[in-house]
Design an enzyme around this catalytic site. Structure first.
Site, mmCIF file in Angstrom:
data_model
loop_
_atom_site.group_PDB
_atom_site.id
_atom_site.type_symbol
_atom_site.label_atom_id
_atom_site.label_comp_id
_atom_site.label_asym_id
_atom_site.label_seq_id
_atom_site.Cartn_x
_atom_site.Cartn_y
_atom_site.Cartn_z
ATOM 1 N N CYS A 71 29.458 31.352 1.148
ATOM 2 C CA CYS A 71 30.005 32.200 0.083
ATOM 3 C C CYS A 71 29.646 31.633 -1.291
ATOM 4 O O CYS A 71 30.208 30.618 -1.719
ATOM 5 C CB CYS A 71 31.523 32.322 0.255
ATOM 6 N N CYS A 74 32.511 31.483 -3.837
ATOM 7 C CA CYS A 74 33.444 30.402 -3.490
ATOM 8 C C CYS A 74 33.008 29.097 -4.146
ATOM 9 O O CYS A 74 33.839 28.333 -4.657
ATOM 10 C CB CYS A 74 33.517 30.210 -1.984
#
Length: 311
Positions: A71, A74
């Site tokens: 991700c 993230c």
């Protein structure tokens, strides 16, 4: 102060299965015990160790960062959260959860998209935000989490370990006196004194954005203090056109992290009312926009609908 109850967090995730695990020993996990101690201000948790995290949240507010290695957002967000948490000097703990490696937690938190950030106060979840957000918004949201935690008596701290943001600590400027007074009053649950301190700060400097934001937050907490959630919702449901009842439920939604629900409630009521009766709803929406942040996608959507109703 009363404890947070599951009913106070409408739509919150169900962590009951994880709480039950607290009774089972998990040797060798390195998880924090049910006290104000933790491996550090930032540490990882797993399906097996999360029950201890829930217990820790009864002493100090916990921020849960749900992420995955693939991700990209993230990886942008996590360092920002870590920075803000270390600046808070042990009043908040950050727990990182890899959703790929911990499917039980991913399911419990209903992590349909990541990064997803959730607070824990007294063992109960408080939705914070989803997606990568600016540092200022992270700072504001964690400030709100601290205020909510103080409202429910969760005001412990975790001692720093060597290397836990020491550089940040030395560079951090002290709060202005009136801001410090307001924050101390909030931690004591004395919202009237906090409001007075922020109002005085704004009288001295009308451009004090931090005081303006703090004033909005503490006014919100003051309005919902001691309110019975079930009674408030019942009153609003019984009379859908009752503006004060709708405003109170919207306050409770914002306090619990259900910002979209609050916006939708007030905007729907505005659409049903004549122009002469819309003023209080518009003023409250503008207050919420300032609390949540002008760049938040939820605010942008709600602001667009508000404009269409007014013009």
């Amino acid at each position: 102060m009363t404890d947070l109850s599951p009913a106070a967090l409408r739509g919150a995730v169900d962590l009951s299965s994880l709480r039950q695990a607290a009774a089972r020993p998990t040797p060798g996990t390195g998880a924090p015990p049910a006290s104000a101690s933790a491996p550090s201000l930032v540490f990882d948790a797993t399906d097996d160790t999360f029950a201890q995290v829930l217990e820790l949240s009864r002493t100090v507010p916990v921020v849960v960062d749900l992420w995955a290695d693939w991700c990209g957002p993230c990886k942008q967000l996590s360092p920002v959260i870590e920075k803000v948490v270390t600046e808070l000097d042990g009043r908040v703990v950050l727990v990182k959860v890899d959703v790929d490696a911990n499917p039980q937690l991913a399911q419990a938190f209903r992590a349909q998209s990541i990064p997803m950030v959730v607070g824990l106060v007294g063992g109960q979840p408080v939705p914070l935000f989803t997606g990568a957000v600016p540092e200022q918004q992270v700072r504001e949201v964690l400030g709100q989490l601290l205020q909510l935690a103080a409202q429910h008596g969760v005001t412990g701290t975790v001692p720093r370990e060597d290397g836990d943001g020491a550089e940040t600590e030395s560079a951090e400027a002290p709060l202005p006196p009136l801001h410090a007074e307001a924050f101390a009053a909030i931690e004591e649950g004395d919202y009237a004194r906090a409001i007075a301190a922020y109002e005085k700060a704004l009288a001295e400097n009308p451009r004090d954005a931090d005081a303006q934001a703090g004033l909005g937050q503490v006014r919100l907490l003051d309005r919902v203090q001691g309110v019975d959630l079930a009674e408030a919702r019942s009153a609003a449901a019984a009379n859908p056109s009752d503006v004060p009842a709708a405003l109170l439920v919207a306050d409770l939604d914002v306090t619990g992290g259900h910002v979209d629900d609050a916006f939708e409630r007030l905007l729907d009521l505005m659409a049903a009312l004549p122009d002469a009766e819309r003023g209080p709803l518009r003023e409250r929406l503008l207050e919420y926009f300032g609390l949540v942040g002008d760049t938040d996608p939820r605010v942008l959507r709600a602001r667009g609908r508000l404009a269409s109703l007014l013009f």
